[in-house]
Design a protein around this motif. Sequence first.
Motif, PDB file in Angstrom:
ATOM      1  N   ASP A  95      -5.738  15.944  -1.463  1.00 22.52           N
ATOM      2  CA  ASP A  95      -4.978  14.710  -1.695  1.00 22.52           C
ATOM      3  C   ASP A  95      -5.905  13.561  -2.072  1.00 22.52           C
ATOM      4  O   ASP A  95      -5.579  12.749  -2.935  1.00 22.52           O
ATOM      5  CB  ASP A  95      -4.167  14.326  -0.456  1.00 22.52           C
ATOM      6  N   ILE A  96      -7.045  13.486  -1.427  1.00 26.33           N
ATOM      7  CA  ILE A  96      -8.031  12.445  -1.754  1.00 26.33           C
ATOM      8  C   ILE A  96      -8.526  12.633  -3.185  1.00 26.33           C
ATOM      9  O   ILE A  96      -8.621  11.672  -3.951  1.00 26.33           O
ATOM     10  CB  ILE A  96      -9.203  12.458  -0.750  1.00 26.33           C
ATOM     11  N   ALA A  97      -8.821  13.866  -3.567  1.00 27.04           N
ATOM     12  CA  ALA A  97      -9.301  14.146  -4.925  1.00 27.04           C
ATOM     13  C   ALA A  97      -8.235  13.763  -5.951  1.00 27.04           C
ATOM     14  O   ALA A  97      -8.544  13.126  -6.968  1.00 27.04           O
ATOM     15  CB  ALA A  97      -9.665  15.620  -5.054  1.00 27.04           C
ATOM     16  N   ARG A  98      -6.986  14.132  -5.691  1.00 22.50           N
ATOM     17  CA  ARG A  98      -5.912  13.766  -6.623  1.00 22.50           C
ATOM     18  C   ARG A  98      -5.773  12.249  -6.713  1.00 22.50           C
ATOM     19  O   ARG A  98      -5.571  11.694  -7.793  1.00 22.50           O
ATOM     20  CB  ARG A  98      -4.589  14.402  -6.191  1.00 22.50           C
ATOM     21  N   GLY A  99      -5.878  11.579  -5.579  1.00 23.72           N
ATOM     22  CA  GLY A  99      -5.786  10.121  -5.568  1.00 23.72           C
ATOM     23  C   GLY A  99      -6.901   9.473  -6.372  1.00 23.72           C
ATOM     24  O   GLY A  99      -6.665   8.520  -7.120  1.00 23.72           O
ATOM     25  N   LEU A 100      -8.111   9.988  -6.243  1.00 23.29           N
ATOM     26  CA  LEU A 100      -9.237   9.439  -7.016  1.00 23.29           C
ATOM     27  C   LEU A 100      -9.044   9.695  -8.509  1.00 23.29           C
ATOM     28  O   LEU A 100      -9.373   8.837  -9.332  1.00 23.29           O
ATOM     29  CB  LEU A 100     -10.555  10.036  -6.531  1.00 23.29           C
ATOM     30  N   ASN A 101      -8.515  10.853  -8.864  1.00 21.05           N
ATOM     31  CA  ASN A 101      -8.252  11.134 -10.278  1.00 21.05           C
ATOM     32  C   ASN A 101      -7.200  10.184 -10.836  1.00 21.05           C
ATOM     33  O   ASN A 101      -7.338   9.681 -11.950  1.00 21.05           O
ATOM     34  CB  ASN A 101      -7.818  12.591 -10.455  1.00 21.05           C
ATOM     35  N   ARG A 102      -6.140   9.913 -10.062  1.00 20.59           N
ATOM     36  CA  ARG A 102      -5.113   8.957 -10.503  1.00 20.59           C
ATOM     37  C   ARG A 102      -5.702   7.555 -10.610  1.00 20.59           C
ATOM     38  O   ARG A 102      -5.391   6.803 -11.543  1.00 20.59           O
ATOM     39  CB  ARG A 102      -3.933   8.962  -9.537  1.00 20.59           C
ATOM     40  N   LEU A 103      -6.548   7.189  -9.650  1.00 21.21           N
ATOM     41  CA  LEU A 103      -7.180   5.873  -9.676  1.00 21.21           C
ATOM     42  C   LEU A 103      -8.049   5.713 -10.921  1.00 21.21           C
ATOM     43  O   LEU A 103      -8.010   4.675 -11.585  1.00 21.21           O
ATOM     44  CB  LEU A 103      -8.026   5.662  -8.420  1.00 21.21           C
ATOM     45  N   SER A 104      -8.810   6.730 -11.248  1.00 22.27           N
ATOM     46  CA  SER A 104      -9.661   6.683 -12.438  1.00 22.27           C
ATOM     47  C   SER A 104      -8.825   6.469 -13.694  1.00 22.27           C
ATOM     48  O   SER A 104      -9.153   5.625 -14.539  1.00 22.27           O
ATOM     49  CB  SER A 104     -10.455   7.985 -12.548  1.00 22.27           C
ATOM     50  N   THR A 105      -7.730   7.193 -13.821  1.00 22.37           N
ATOM     51  CA  THR A 105      -6.843   7.056 -14.979  1.00 22.37           C
ATOM     52  C   THR A 105      -6.209   5.666 -15.022  1.00 22.37           C
ATOM     53  O   THR A 105      -6.148   5.027 -16.080  1.00 22.37           O
ATOM     54  CB  THR A 105      -5.748   8.134 -14.933  1.00 22.37           C
ATOM     55  N   ALA A 106      -5.751   5.194 -13.871  1.00 19.60           N
ATOM     56  CA  ALA A 106      -5.104   3.877 -13.812  1.00 19.60           C
ATOM     57  C   ALA A 106      -6.082   2.757 -14.149  1.00 19.60           C
ATOM     58  O   ALA A 106      -5.728   1.811 -14.859  1.00 19.60           O
ATOM     59  CB  ALA A 106      -4.496   3.650 -12.430  1.00 19.60           C
ATOM     60  N   LEU A 107      -7.309   2.849 -13.661  1.00 13.28           N
ATOM     61  CA  LEU A 107      -8.309   1.825 -13.965  1.00 13.28           C
ATOM     62  C   LEU A 107      -8.642   1.804 -15.451  1.00 13.28           C
ATOM     63  O   LEU A 107      -8.750   0.726 -16.048  1.00 13.28           O
ATOM     64  CB  LEU A 107      -9.577   2.050 -13.144  1.00 13.28           C
TER      65      LEU A 107
END
Length: 71
Positions: A34-46
């Motif tokens: 879940d943390i990895a998925r969250g970081l991937n979403r954060l990277s895309t959003a940024l």
Amino acid sequence: MARPLRRAAEAASRLATGDRDVSVQVEGAREVADIARGLNRLSTALASSEDRQREFLMSVSHELRTPMTSI
């Protein structure tokens, strides 16, 4: 268990320094994944947010230059 968390921490550090080409492999326990998925979403959003900001600034600078050229 520690390796995926270290990778996630490294990815977070890279995001903090401005690197937007960050992708974390989703692996490990559910919480770690879940943390990895969250970081991937954060990277895309940024990256998306910075692109929109760049487009806005380019548009504003163009609109300000146009009247100045005619004057």
